[in-house]
Each structure stands twice: as structure tokens, then as C-alpha cells.
Design a protein around this motif. Structure first.
Motif, PDB file in Angstrom:
ATOM      1  N   ARG A  57       6.920   1.689  12.999  1.00  0.00           N
ATOM      2  CA  ARG A  57       6.795   0.204  13.093  1.00  0.00           C
ATOM      3  C   ARG A  57       5.848  -0.204  11.934  1.00  0.00           C
ATOM      4  O   ARG A  57       4.980   0.625  11.690  1.00  0.00           O
ATOM      5  CB  ARG A  57       6.246  -0.199  14.354  1.00  0.00           C
ATOM      6  CG  ARG A  57       7.100  -0.586  15.623  1.00  0.00           C
ATOM      7  CD  ARG A  57       6.593  -1.121  16.526  1.00  0.00           C
ATOM      8  NE  ARG A  57       7.646  -1.516  17.568  1.00  0.00           N
ATOM      9  CZ  ARG A  57       7.672  -0.947  18.770  1.00  0.00           C
ATOM     10  NH1 ARG A  57       6.880  -0.086  19.284  1.00  0.00           N
ATOM     11  NH2 ARG A  57       8.538  -1.339  19.724  1.00  0.00           N
ATOM     12  N   ILE A  58       6.127  -1.196  11.235  1.00  0.00           N
ATOM     13  CA  ILE A  58       5.203  -1.410  10.218  1.00  0.00           C
ATOM     14  C   ILE A  58       4.848  -3.119  10.502  1.00  0.00           C
ATOM     15  O   ILE A  58       5.633  -3.993  10.472  1.00  0.00           O
ATOM     16  CB  ILE A  58       5.718  -1.585   8.972  1.00  0.00           C
ATOM     17  CG1 ILE A  58       6.407  -0.028   8.418  1.00  0.00           C
ATOM     18  CG2 ILE A  58       4.970  -2.001   7.811  1.00  0.00           C
ATOM     19  CD1 ILE A  58       7.360   0.050   6.903  1.00  0.00           C
ATOM     20  N   ALA A  59       3.507  -3.150  10.837  1.00  0.00           N
ATOM     21  CA  ALA A  59       2.956  -4.696  11.038  1.00  0.00           C
ATOM     22  C   ALA A  59       2.648  -5.354   9.771  1.00  0.00           C
ATOM     23  O   ALA A  59       2.125  -4.613   8.889  1.00  0.00           O
ATOM     24  CB  ALA A  59       1.865  -4.426  12.244  1.00  0.00           C
ATOM     25  N   ILE A  60       3.153  -6.564   9.695  1.00  0.00           N
ATOM     26  CA  ILE A  60       2.737  -7.423   8.638  1.00  0.00           C
ATOM     27  C   ILE A  60       1.426  -8.036   9.116  1.00  0.00           C
ATOM     28  O   ILE A  60       1.607  -9.101  10.105  1.00  0.00           O
ATOM     29  CB  ILE A  60       3.738  -8.536   8.228  1.00  0.00           C
ATOM     30  CG1 ILE A  60       5.006  -7.585   7.917  1.00  0.00           C
ATOM     31  CG2 ILE A  60       3.511  -9.367   7.062  1.00  0.00           C
ATOM     32  CD1 ILE A  60       5.066  -6.559   6.931  1.00  0.00           C
ATOM     33  N   ALA A  61       0.194  -7.933   8.475  1.00  0.00           N
ATOM     34  CA  ALA A  61      -1.024  -8.320   8.760  1.00  0.00           C
ATOM     35  C   ALA A  61      -1.248  -9.914   8.476  1.00  0.00           C
ATOM     36  O   ALA A  61      -0.569 -10.409   7.564  1.00  0.00           O
ATOM     37  CB  ALA A  61      -2.210  -7.465   8.427  1.00  0.00           C
ATOM     38  N   GLY A  62      -2.239 -10.377   9.019  1.00  0.00           N
ATOM     39  CA  GLY A  62      -2.723 -11.752   8.877  1.00  0.00           C
ATOM     40  C   GLY A  62      -1.787 -12.920   9.205  1.00  0.00           C
ATOM     41  O   GLY A  62      -1.035 -12.665  10.167  1.00  0.00           O
ATOM     42  N   GLN A  63      -1.689 -13.768   8.350  1.00  0.00           N
ATOM     43  CA  GLN A  63      -0.604 -14.848   8.626  1.00  0.00           C
ATOM     44  C   GLN A  63       0.395 -14.566   7.633  1.00  0.00           C
ATOM     45  O   GLN A  63       1.363 -15.714   7.445  1.00  0.00           O
ATOM     46  CB  GLN A  63      -1.384 -16.310   8.147  1.00  0.00           C
ATOM     47  CG  GLN A  63      -2.556 -16.546   9.050  1.00  0.00           C
ATOM     48  CD  GLN A  63      -2.029 -16.805  10.479  1.00  0.00           C
ATOM     49  OE1 GLN A  63      -1.185 -17.501  10.893  1.00  0.00           O
ATOM     50  NE2 GLN A  63      -2.753 -15.877  11.426  1.00  0.00           N
ATOM     51  N   ARG A  64       0.816 -13.221   7.096  1.00  0.00           N
ATOM     52  CA  ARG A  64       2.020 -13.460   6.297  1.00  0.00           C
ATOM     53  C   ARG A  64       3.356 -13.099   7.199  1.00  0.00           C
ATOM     54  O   ARG A  64       3.348 -12.659   8.364  1.00  0.00           O
ATOM     55  CB  ARG A  64       1.738 -12.033   5.512  1.00  0.00           C
ATOM     56  CG  ARG A  64       0.399 -12.201   4.605  1.00  0.00           C
ATOM     57  CD  ARG A  64       0.267 -11.153   3.624  1.00  0.00           C
ATOM     58  NE  ARG A  64       0.859 -11.441   2.406  1.00  0.00           N
ATOM     59  CZ  ARG A  64       1.076 -10.680   1.444  1.00  0.00           C
ATOM     60  NH1 ARG A  64       0.680  -9.608   1.489  1.00  0.00           N
ATOM     61  NH2 ARG A  64       1.572 -11.135   0.312  1.00  0.00           N
ATOM     62  N   VAL A  65       4.251 -13.235   6.721  1.00  0.00           N
ATOM     63  CA  VAL A  65       5.657 -12.819   7.397  1.00  0.00           C
ATOM     64  C   VAL A  65       6.626 -12.331   6.164  1.00  0.00           C
ATOM     65  O   VAL A  65       6.304 -12.280   5.035  1.00  0.00           O
ATOM     66  CB  VAL A  65       6.361 -14.263   7.856  1.00  0.00           C
ATOM     67  CG1 VAL A  65       5.452 -14.854   8.885  1.00  0.00           C
ATOM     68  CG2 VAL A  65       6.705 -15.405   6.608  1.00  0.00           C
ATOM     69  N   VAL A  66       7.598 -11.755   6.777  1.00  0.00           N
ATOM     70  CA  VAL A  66       8.534 -11.219   5.954  1.00  0.00           C
ATOM     71  C   VAL A  66       9.834 -12.288   5.813  1.00  0.00           C
ATOM     72  O   VAL A  66      10.281 -12.612   6.829  1.00  0.00           O
ATOM     73  CB  VAL A  66       9.283  -9.902   6.438  1.00  0.00           C
ATOM     74  CG1 VAL A  66      10.594  -9.571   5.635  1.00  0.00           C
ATOM     75  CG2 VAL A  66       8.365  -8.757   6.702  1.00  0.00           C
ATOM     76  N   GLU A  67      10.094 -12.774   4.713  1.00  0.00           N
ATOM     77  CA  GLU A  67      10.767 -14.104   4.562  1.00  0.00           C
ATOM     78  C   GLU A  67      12.337 -13.464   3.986  1.00  0.00           C
ATOM     79  O   GLU A  67      12.512 -13.109   3.003  1.00  0.00           O
ATOM     80  CB  GLU A  67      10.195 -14.981   3.393  1.00  0.00           C
ATOM     81  CG  GLU A  67       9.973 -16.524   3.956  1.00  0.00           C
ATOM     82  CD  GLU A  67       9.684 -17.539   2.990  1.00  0.00           C
ATOM     83  OE1 GLU A  67       9.812 -18.426   3.031  1.00  0.00           O
ATOM     84  OE2 GLU A  67       9.041 -16.850   2.068  1.00  0.00           O
ATOM     85  N   GLY A  68      13.175 -13.442   5.083  1.00  0.00           N
ATOM     86  CA  GLY A  68      14.286 -12.878   5.007  1.00  0.00           C
ATOM     87  C   GLY A  68      14.938 -12.477   6.310  1.00  0.00           C
ATOM     88  O   GLY A  68      14.433 -12.396   7.388  1.00  0.00           O
ATOM     89  N   ILE A  69      16.238 -11.622   6.040  1.00  0.00           N
ATOM     90  CA  ILE A  69      16.829 -11.168   7.543  1.00  0.00           C
ATOM     91  C   ILE A  69      16.978  -9.907   7.439  1.00  0.00           C
ATOM     92  O   ILE A  69      17.134  -9.241   8.354  1.00  0.00           O
ATOM     93  CB  ILE A  69      18.157 -11.966   7.618  1.00  0.00           C
ATOM     94  CG1 ILE A  69      19.263 -11.466   6.500  1.00  0.00           C
ATOM     95  CG2 ILE A  69      18.104 -13.373   7.761  1.00  0.00           C
ATOM     96  CD1 ILE A  69      20.750 -12.043   6.734  1.00  0.00           C
ATOM     97  N   SER A  70      16.638  -9.106   6.344  1.00  0.00           N
ATOM     98  CA  SER A  70      16.621  -7.558   6.120  1.00  0.00           C
ATOM     99  C   SER A  70      15.851  -7.090   4.952  1.00  0.00           C
ATOM    100  O   SER A  70      15.583  -7.814   4.073  1.00  0.00           O
ATOM    101  CB  SER A  70      17.997  -7.157   5.969  1.00  0.00           C
ATOM    102  OG  SER A  70      18.302  -7.202   4.674  1.00  0.00           O
TER     103      SER A  70
END
Length: 255
Positions: A57-70
């Protein structure tokens, strides 16, 4: 297995039948540029053989997100191991491409846009370079004057090698993220980045050169393109297809 998947996450599967997907949806960056306000805050890797289990599992820290579907799951550095490539965004710095190892180590980053509400559409990793060097192709801000960019991994950074403006690969607020692809459609032995003009009226193919990038070829759609771009082999020849707003499926046969 409950993994809290992004509702429309695309499942990527490799030769060992491992599965990579985006998980842990959140509204902490509710921009909705790619169709809805839910974006992933985690990347999950699963094994399916000999049994189903989570291996990373790779967590995206802070207020960031992954913008996309894959993610893109590809060998970007040529070492025989796949990297995990995502577009990470927040309200302050906007979008940035980040490269992780499968174990979760952050290997490299690309440039940030520098302000919120600006997106990068990552499309493909392919041997775009004139000597078949592996590069990542993206379209920066596809909704407001899109700029195609080709990036090459150098140590812990993704360096811009070439760019070309006047293109797009995504209609605003659409969950269709497949209006761009990489393929050698003209048979020159070097893959092109295939996208659209800003009005989705024309297919445009960009090829890397020694000095940058050039328009390799272009062809009219005969209307407005509204579906994904698809490239398949038909009778030993490559074909390209897209659906138009008027319900017509337009197909081109490569030379």
C-alpha cells in the motif's frame, strides 16, 4: 477482499496476475475535473496467486490525492522492474507526476504546476526517443491550451525533453481518460503520441525528434470526437478508431 477501492478504479493486471488499483477515495481535493469529486489517497497492490492478499500500500500524505482512475504501471527506468506512476495533486501546487517503486519508495518526481486547479494527464510510457529511449508522455492543462510533454527519468527527477502545444486529450469533467494513446501508426518504427486538437475535430500525432517534437501526421475526425481512442491490429495492419458526437464510429487504416 475489502480494499476500499475508488468506485471506478481501473484494475491493472500483470503477467503474474497481480492487480494494481487506486484505493481509499476522499473528497479532500474536490475539484471534479475528471468527472467526480472522489479521488484516491492510496495505491494498493494485490497478489491473486496462490491466494488473494495485499502485498503493498502506498499512502498519499497530507491533502494530496491521485487525480485519475489508474496509475501507469511500467518499467520507466529500463531495469526490468515495473514502476508505479501517478499524477498527484493538491489545492496549492496543482498536479505533479510522482514515480514509486512497487515497495512504495518514492523514486522520482516531475515538475509541479505551481498553482491549484491545474492538471496533468499522464498517457503512456513508451520508447518515444529517437534512439528508443523510454519516456513518459503527458498533456499539461488539456482544458486550457493543452501542452504535450515528453519526460525522461534522470536520477530522482523527471526531466522535460520536448513539448508541443495546441493539443488536448480530455474533455473537462469527463471520466473518459482514454482520449490519448501511444502507437507506431505510420510504420516509421517509432511510436507517436496520438491526441486531438483543442476542438476534438482532428486527430494529431506527435513524434519525438532530436531537437524536440513535431507533428508527424494529422487527420480530420469529420465531426467532434467523444469516445476513447482505440488502436488495434486488423489483418496485420494497425487501425485507429474513435466515436463521434453524431453516433458515427470513425476508423482509419494505417499504411
Amino acid at each position: 477482499m475489502a480494499v476500499d477501492a475508488l468506485p471506478d478504479a481501473r484494475l491493472l493486471v500483470d503477467a503474474q496476475e497481480r492487480v494494481l488499483l487506486l484505493t481509499k477515495p476522499s473528497t479532500r481535493y474536490p475539484r471534479g475535473i475528471a468527472g467526480n469529486e472522489l479521488e484516491a489517497t492510496e495505491i494498493t497492490l494485490l497478489e491473486t496467486r496462490p491466494s488473494l492478499k495485499i502485498t503493498g500500500r502506498i499512502a498519499i500524505a497530507g491533502q494530496r490525492v491521485v487525480e485519475g482512475i489508474s496509475p501507469i504501471w511500467a518499467d520507466l527506468n529500463g531495469d526490468g522492474q515495473r514502476e508505479i506512476i501517478v499524477t498527484v495533486s493538491d489545492s496549492e501546487q496543482g498536479a505533479q507526476v510522482v514515480v514509486y517503486s512497487e515497495s512504495g519508495e518514492r523514486l522520482a518526481v516531475g515538475p509541479v504546476v505551481g498553482r491549484g486547479n491545474r492538471w496533468r494527464h499522464q498517457i503512456a510510457v513508451a520508447p518515444f526517443g529517437v534512439n528508443a529511449e523510454l519516456e513518459l508522455a503527458e498533456v499539461l492543462t488539456p482544458h486550457i491550451g493543452g501542452i504535450a510533454g515528453f519526460y525522461r527519468l534522470d536520477g530522482d527527477s523527471l526531466d522535460l525533453m520536448a513539448q508541443q502545444d495546441g493539443v488536448t486529450s480530455h474533455p473537462i469533467r469527463s471520466r473518459n481518460l482514454d482520449m490519448g494513446l501511444a502507437d507506431d501508426l505510420d510504420g516509421h518504427g517509432q511510436p507517436e503520441l496520438v491526441v486531438f486538437d483543442q476542438q476534438f475535430q482532428e486527430v494529431r500525432a506527435l513524434r519525438r525528434t532530436e531537437s524536440g517534437a513535431e507533428l508527424a501526421w494529422q487527420t480530420p475526425v469529420g465531426g467532434k470526437a467523444v469516445t476513447n481512442l482505440a488502436s488495434v491490429s486488423l489483418g496485420g495492419r494497425i487501425t485507429l478508431g474513435v466515436g463521434r458526437e453524431d453516433g458515427v464510429l470513425r476508423i482509419w487504416l494505417a499504411p
